[in-house]
Write a protein that holds these residues in place. Structure first.
Motif, mmCIF file in Angstrom:
data_model
loop_
_atom_site.group_PDB
_atom_site.id
_atom_site.type_symbol
_atom_site.label_atom_id
_atom_site.label_comp_id
_atom_site.label_asym_id
_atom_site.label_seq_id
_atom_site.Cartn_x
_atom_site.Cartn_y
_atom_site.Cartn_z
ATOM 1 N N ARG A 1 0.829 -1.200 0.000
ATOM 2 C CA ARG A 1 0.000 0.000 0.000
ATOM 3 C C ARG A 1 0.860 1.244 0.000
ATOM 4 O O ARG A 1 2.016 1.239 0.423
ATOM 5 C CB ARG A 1 -0.923 -0.003 1.215
ATOM 6 C CG ARG A 1 -0.224 0.074 2.541
ATOM 7 C CD ARG A 1 -1.126 -0.291 3.713
ATOM 8 N NE ARG A 1 -2.459 0.218 3.566
ATOM 9 C CZ ARG A 1 -3.545 -0.365 4.064
ATOM 10 N NH1 ARG A 1 -3.413 -1.477 4.770
ATOM 11 N NH2 ARG A 1 -4.741 0.150 3.896
ATOM 12 N N THR A 2 0.256 2.307 -0.503
ATOM 13 C CA THR A 2 0.802 3.648 -0.345
ATOM 14 C C THR A 2 0.085 4.290 0.843
ATOM 15 O O THR A 2 -0.885 3.718 1.367
ATOM 16 C CB THR A 2 0.578 4.474 -1.617
ATOM 17 O OG1 THR A 2 -0.840 4.664 -1.797
ATOM 18 C CG2 THR A 2 1.150 3.776 -2.842
ATOM 19 N N THR B 1 -3.533 4.592 -0.608
ATOM 20 C CA THR B 1 -4.242 3.557 -1.358
ATOM 21 C C THR B 1 -3.707 2.172 -1.022
ATOM 22 O O THR B 1 -2.487 1.980 -0.923
ATOM 23 C CB THR B 1 -4.092 3.797 -2.880
ATOM 24 O OG1 THR B 1 -4.436 5.146 -3.178
ATOM 25 C CG2 THR B 1 -4.970 2.852 -3.660
ATOM 26 N N LEU C 1 -2.954 -1.176 -2.564
ATOM 27 C CA LEU C 1 -2.727 -1.639 -3.926
ATOM 28 C C LEU C 1 -3.049 -3.116 -4.070
ATOM 29 O O LEU C 1 -3.642 -3.527 -5.064
ATOM 30 C CB LEU C 1 -1.274 -1.366 -4.327
ATOM 31 C CG LEU C 1 -0.872 0.120 -4.293
ATOM 32 C CD1 LEU C 1 0.617 0.271 -4.514
ATOM 33 C CD2 LEU C 1 -1.654 0.918 -5.332
ATOM 34 N N ARG D 1 5.437 -2.178 -4.809
ATOM 35 C CA ARG D 1 4.620 -1.001 -4.476
ATOM 36 C C ARG D 1 4.822 0.107 -5.511
ATOM 37 O O ARG D 1 3.856 0.725 -5.980
ATOM 38 C CB ARG D 1 4.993 -0.502 -3.086
ATOM 39 C CG ARG D 1 4.190 0.730 -2.641
ATOM 40 C CD ARG D 1 4.661 1.242 -1.293
ATOM 41 N NE ARG D 1 4.559 0.203 -0.285
ATOM 42 C CZ ARG D 1 5.590 -0.411 0.252
ATOM 43 N NH1 ARG D 1 6.827 -0.106 -0.137
ATOM 44 N NH2 ARG D 1 5.416 -1.336 1.175
ATOM 45 N N ASP E 1 1.837 1.189 -7.929
ATOM 46 C CA ASP E 1 1.387 2.578 -7.793
ATOM 47 C C ASP E 1 1.505 3.305 -9.122
ATOM 48 O O ASP E 1 0.621 4.093 -9.503
ATOM 49 C CB ASP E 1 2.219 3.283 -6.718
ATOM 50 C CG ASP E 1 1.706 4.687 -6.423
ATOM 51 O OD1 ASP E 1 0.473 4.860 -6.331
ATOM 52 O OD2 ASP E 1 2.527 5.611 -6.300
ATOM 53 N N ASN E 2 2.575 3.025 -9.863
ATOM 54 C CA ASN E 2 2.738 3.649 -11.171
ATOM 55 C C ASN E 2 1.648 3.174 -12.136
ATOM 56 O O ASN E 2 1.062 3.979 -12.875
ATOM 57 C CB ASN E 2 4.125 3.322 -11.720
ATOM 58 C CG ASN E 2 4.387 4.022 -13.031
ATOM 59 O OD1 ASN E 2 4.274 5.231 -13.146
ATOM 60 N ND2 ASN E 2 4.754 3.244 -14.044
ATOM 61 N N HIS F 1 -1.293 2.045 -11.288
ATOM 62 C CA HIS F 1 -2.553 2.622 -10.814
ATOM 63 C C HIS F 1 -2.699 4.077 -11.265
ATOM 64 O O HIS F 1 -3.773 4.491 -11.731
ATOM 65 C CB HIS F 1 -2.605 2.534 -9.292
ATOM 66 C CG HIS F 1 -3.811 3.199 -8.687
ATOM 67 N ND1 HIS F 1 -5.074 2.665 -8.758
ATOM 68 C CD2 HIS F 1 -3.928 4.380 -8.004
ATOM 69 C CE1 HIS F 1 -5.927 3.474 -8.149
ATOM 70 N NE2 HIS F 1 -5.256 4.513 -7.682
ATOM 71 N N ARG F 2 -1.604 4.827 -11.155
ATOM 72 C CA ARG F 2 -1.677 6.239 -11.566
ATOM 73 C C ARG F 2 -1.892 6.370 -13.066
ATOM 74 O O ARG F 2 -2.666 7.211 -13.525
ATOM 75 C CB ARG F 2 -0.400 6.971 -11.143
ATOM 76 C CG ARG F 2 -0.243 7.114 -9.633
ATOM 77 C CD ARG F 2 1.067 7.792 -9.276
ATOM 78 N NE ARG F 2 1.267 7.857 -7.845
ATOM 79 C CZ ARG F 2 0.757 8.795 -7.051
ATOM 80 N NH1 ARG F 2 0.023 9.762 -7.589
ATOM 81 N NH2 ARG F 2 0.980 8.786 -5.758
#
Length: 764
Positions: A496-497, A500, A502, A533, A537-538, A540-541
């Motif tokens: 997770r961040t 968020t 993940l 992560r 995250d990349n 997801h963005r």
């Protein structure tokens, strides 16, 4: 086998029983030592026992006339002679009658006496140490262990004159030995060689640790152990045979005794300072400060005050060594119980040093009489400490090599994860790497991922198509995970961040699997999770940005489509009023326009990052009637029969317009599958906590492979555009509900939609 062992044991015992016992050495009794039955080959004889003693009498070689007996070795402090209590300062004459001294060359081994002495044999001086005197001004103290020849034979009168005006303890500290001259000189040479070897080895160990510290300044333990070791190297030359006097003949007794005491005070401070750096998690800082506050003033007193005053600090030394040694034994034992690497080795070395120090303290106090055990205890302590530091250093070096390899692996893994570009592929790559560090002890592995709109999670199995729904209770448990969780053979790791979640990785180990590999590779495991992560995250963005752009574009397209549909609808309704003959064709146009608008809304809803519904309370009868009307309109002009059955009455909170699109998409999905002929039914029933809507057709069904991907966009397999079912799922989940499908080839398709039931007392 047992018979053989018993026979061997009995044979050993019989051999021991047949051995002659060691010879009984003569002992001093009432000032007389009888050597008429003694052979020098039987070993040295200790002259310990009661000697004749005359207080405040300084003989010139003649035995005292006093009949008083005094133990040798032993201090005269506080002893009573007649009506007189002896003081530390004074002088006395001892005498011993030796009967039947052999004619072979003999020698005497003399160690320490306080503070000067002269020894006569039949009136002839054979040994001196310092200069005896009747006052502090006359006396010259000296510590010089020596072996002297005893040339007399037959009956020998030994007369020992001792004076003390410079120390708090007066008398004969350690015993005198008589034996073969060759044997005693050889023993002295070996003892001196051992002490020189010990001092040299300790000095080399100290230099080695200082060199290590010079290149690694953060390793303070090497500096402190080197300081302690060099101090102990000096102490090994000050005690025992005191070889430092041989090295430096001009060394005064005053400096020698100060070195004797200071090496204990300062050395003990460095010793525990070093131990504090090794056992920081166990050794309390206040305890070390207490030791420093106790021994620093003591060391200053030993540096400044005269020996006859600071020698009274010996009990402080003994108490400090004993108390702090016990404290360290306790924390060392605690470290062993908690699994600290190397703690057991340190415990053994420290225990040996404590036993040796205690023995030496009792030896100094004349409680035990043999020899200093300092060398053995010190060597054991320093060797175990050096072994511990070397093992720690080797472990750190091996760890650095491992970390370098792990860093290269992490870089390669991160590149591979970035190349994947897909969430499922990145997760599978990370799980494969985790399997490697656990030596393939993982039996099963999968991940939980959040959907775009749902409050819940869905399970994905790497290299396995489709998503599996997860219950709200399990979802809440997984979302709340803040770190790695182990429960038996199951391991869960959240990725997770700060904003968020993940994914959550879940792994199940084989029966008998060991979780220690996770602890041993924890740093590398953390690196894998960090890489995963960053990649997730990349992804997801990027997906979020793409969806935002798609949503904006879709909104513009849908706006244009609905505008044109509105214009067409307006004209068709006007045409229906003017032309009654073409009403059927115009009605078909109107219906297709409605379908186009619905498709446009499907595109818009799917492209949105978050689908928002506006539920209101509706009677289920109203919802059921609406479904009937929509089905009638949808299946008009087809050979598909339909039925809507309502088995329960009540109230439901629902966004009816959105839910109509669920019904419409499922109906059109069935109409495509049925090919315009068949049966479609809707059944509505309230169960515990939920309203159930069952949509069922008797079409050809779908395959098992397609069933797992049915709610994915563009995965219809001929059951429509491929977008309607994905939108159905999003609308249902936006209501807090679930949708499931069951189908077999040739047996139709059944969709179950469950929506939360409305509480009975909820206002309408």
């Amino acid at each position: 086998m047992v018979r053989i062992l018993v026979t061997g044991l009995l044979a050993c015992l019989s051999c021991l029983a047949q051995q002659s016992p060691p010879p009984v050495l003569p002992r001093v009794q009432a000032g007389v030592l009888d050597l008429r039955k003694w052979e020098p080959a039987n070993g040295p004889v200790g002259l310990d026992g009661e000697w004749k003693f005359a207080w405040m009498e300084m003989s010139s070689g003649q035995p005292p006339v006093s009949d008083y007996r005094f133990p040798v070795p032993g201090f005269w402090n506080g002893q009573k002679v007649g009506d007189q209590i002896l003081t530390p300062e004074g002088y006395a004459t001892y005498s011993l009658k030796i009967l039947g001294t052999p004619a072979t060359p003999l020698a005497l081994h003399l160690v320490d006496m306080e503070s000067a002495y002269v020894l006569y044999a039949n009136g002839t001086i054979i040994a001196t140490n310092g200069r005896v005197g009747r006052s502090v001004e006359e006396e010259i103290p000296e510590w010089r262990p020596q072996v002297v020849l005893l040339s007399a034979s037959g009956d020998v009168d030994l007369v020992l004159v001792v004076s003390n005006f410079h120390h708090r303890l007066g008398g004969v500290w350690q015993g005198i030995k008589l034996g073969s001259a060759a044997e005693l000189f050889e023993t002295q040479r070996k003892t001196v060689a051992l002490e020189i070897f010990l001092a040299a080895s300790l000095a080399m160990i100290a230099i080695y640790h200082w060199l290590v510290f010079s290149v690694r300044r953060q390793e303070k333990s090497f500096l402190l152990l080197g300081c302690f070791t060099i101090i102990m190297a000096l102490r090994s030359l000050v005690t025992g045979e005191r070889f430092l006097i041989t090295m430096f003949p001009g060394l005064t007794w005053d400096l020698l005794i100060r070195l004797d005491y200071l090496t204990v005070s300062v050395g003990f401070i460095f010793c525990h300072w070093y131990l504090r750096t090794i056992f920081q998690a166990y050794y309390h800082r206040v305890v070390l400060l207490g030791l420093i506050c106790l021994l620093v003033p003591t060391a200053l007193a030993e540096l400044i005050l005269p020996p006859r005053i600071f020698s009274y600090l010996l009990p402080i030394h003994m108490f400090t060594v004993f108390a702090w040694s016990l404290y360290f034994l306790g924390i060392n034992f605690l470290a062993i119980r908690r699994g600290m690497p190397g703690a057991a080795v340190l415990f053994v070395g420290w225990l040996i040093s404590i036993v040796a120090s205690t023995y030496d303290s009792l030896y100094i106090q004349s409680v035990l009489g043999s020899r200093y055990m300092f060398a053995l205890g010190l060597q054991a302590f320093v060797l175990t400490q050096s072994y511990y530091l070397a093992s720690q250093y080797a472990r750190a070096f091996a760890l650095s090599e491992t970390l370098a390899e792990r860093m290269q692996s992490l870089l390669a893994l991160t590149r591979e994860l970035n190349r994947s570009g897909v969430r499922d592929s990145a997760i599978w790559t990370a799980i494969q790497e985790i399997k490697k560090i656990t030596r393939n002890q993982i039996r099963e592995a999968f991940a939980y991922v959040p959907t775009r709109d749902s409050r819940y999670l869905q399970k994905i199995r790497p290299q396995h198509p489709g998503l599996e729904p997860v219950s709200p209770e399990v979802s809440e448990t997984l979302v709340a995970l803040s770190g790695m969780e182990t429960n038996g053979p199951r391991i869960r790791i959240p990725v997770r961040t700060p904003e968020t979640l993940l994914c959550v990785l879940e792994m199940h180990m084989d029966a008998g699997g060991n979780l220690s590999s996770f602890d041993y590779e924890r740093q590398y495991l953390d690196g894998i999770m960090d890489s995963l992560r960053l990649v997730l995250d990349n992804i997801h963005r990027v997906q979020t940005d793409e969806l935002a752009r798609i949503g904006q574009t879709a909104a513009e397209i849908v706006h244009d489509i609905t505008h044109h549909c509105h214009v067409i609808g307006t004209h068709t309704r006007a045409a229906m009023v003017e032309s009654s003959g073409q009403k059927s064709a115009i009605r078909d146009i109107d219906r297709e326009v409605f379908y186009m608008k619905n498709l446009a809304y499907d595109i818009l809803d799917y492209a949105r990052e978050r689908l928002v519904v506006y539920p209101r309370l509706h009677q289920m009868k109203e919802v059921s009637d609406t479904i009937k009307e929509d089905l009638a309109e949808t299946f008009r002009d087809t050979e598909i029969t339909h039925a809507t059955k309502q088995f329960s009455d009540g109230v439901i909170r629902i966004d009816l317009e959105r839910f109509r699109r669920v019904v419409l998409n499922l109906a059109r999905n069935a109409m495509t599958a049925l090919g315009g002929r068949g049966h479609f039914s809707v059944m509505i029933e309230e169960q515990v906590g939920a309203w159930c809507f069952v949509f069922e057709d008797d079409g050809p069904g779908v395959s098992a492979e397609l069933l797992n991907r049915l709610f994915e966009p563009f995965a219809s397999g001929g059951r429509g555009t491929g977008l309607g079912l994905a939108v159905v799922k999003r609308i249902v989940e936006a209501h807090g509900g679930t949708v499931r499908v069951r189908s077999e080839p040739g047996k139709g398709c059944r969709f179950l939609v469950e929506l939360p039931a409305t509480a009975p007392n909820e206002p309408q």
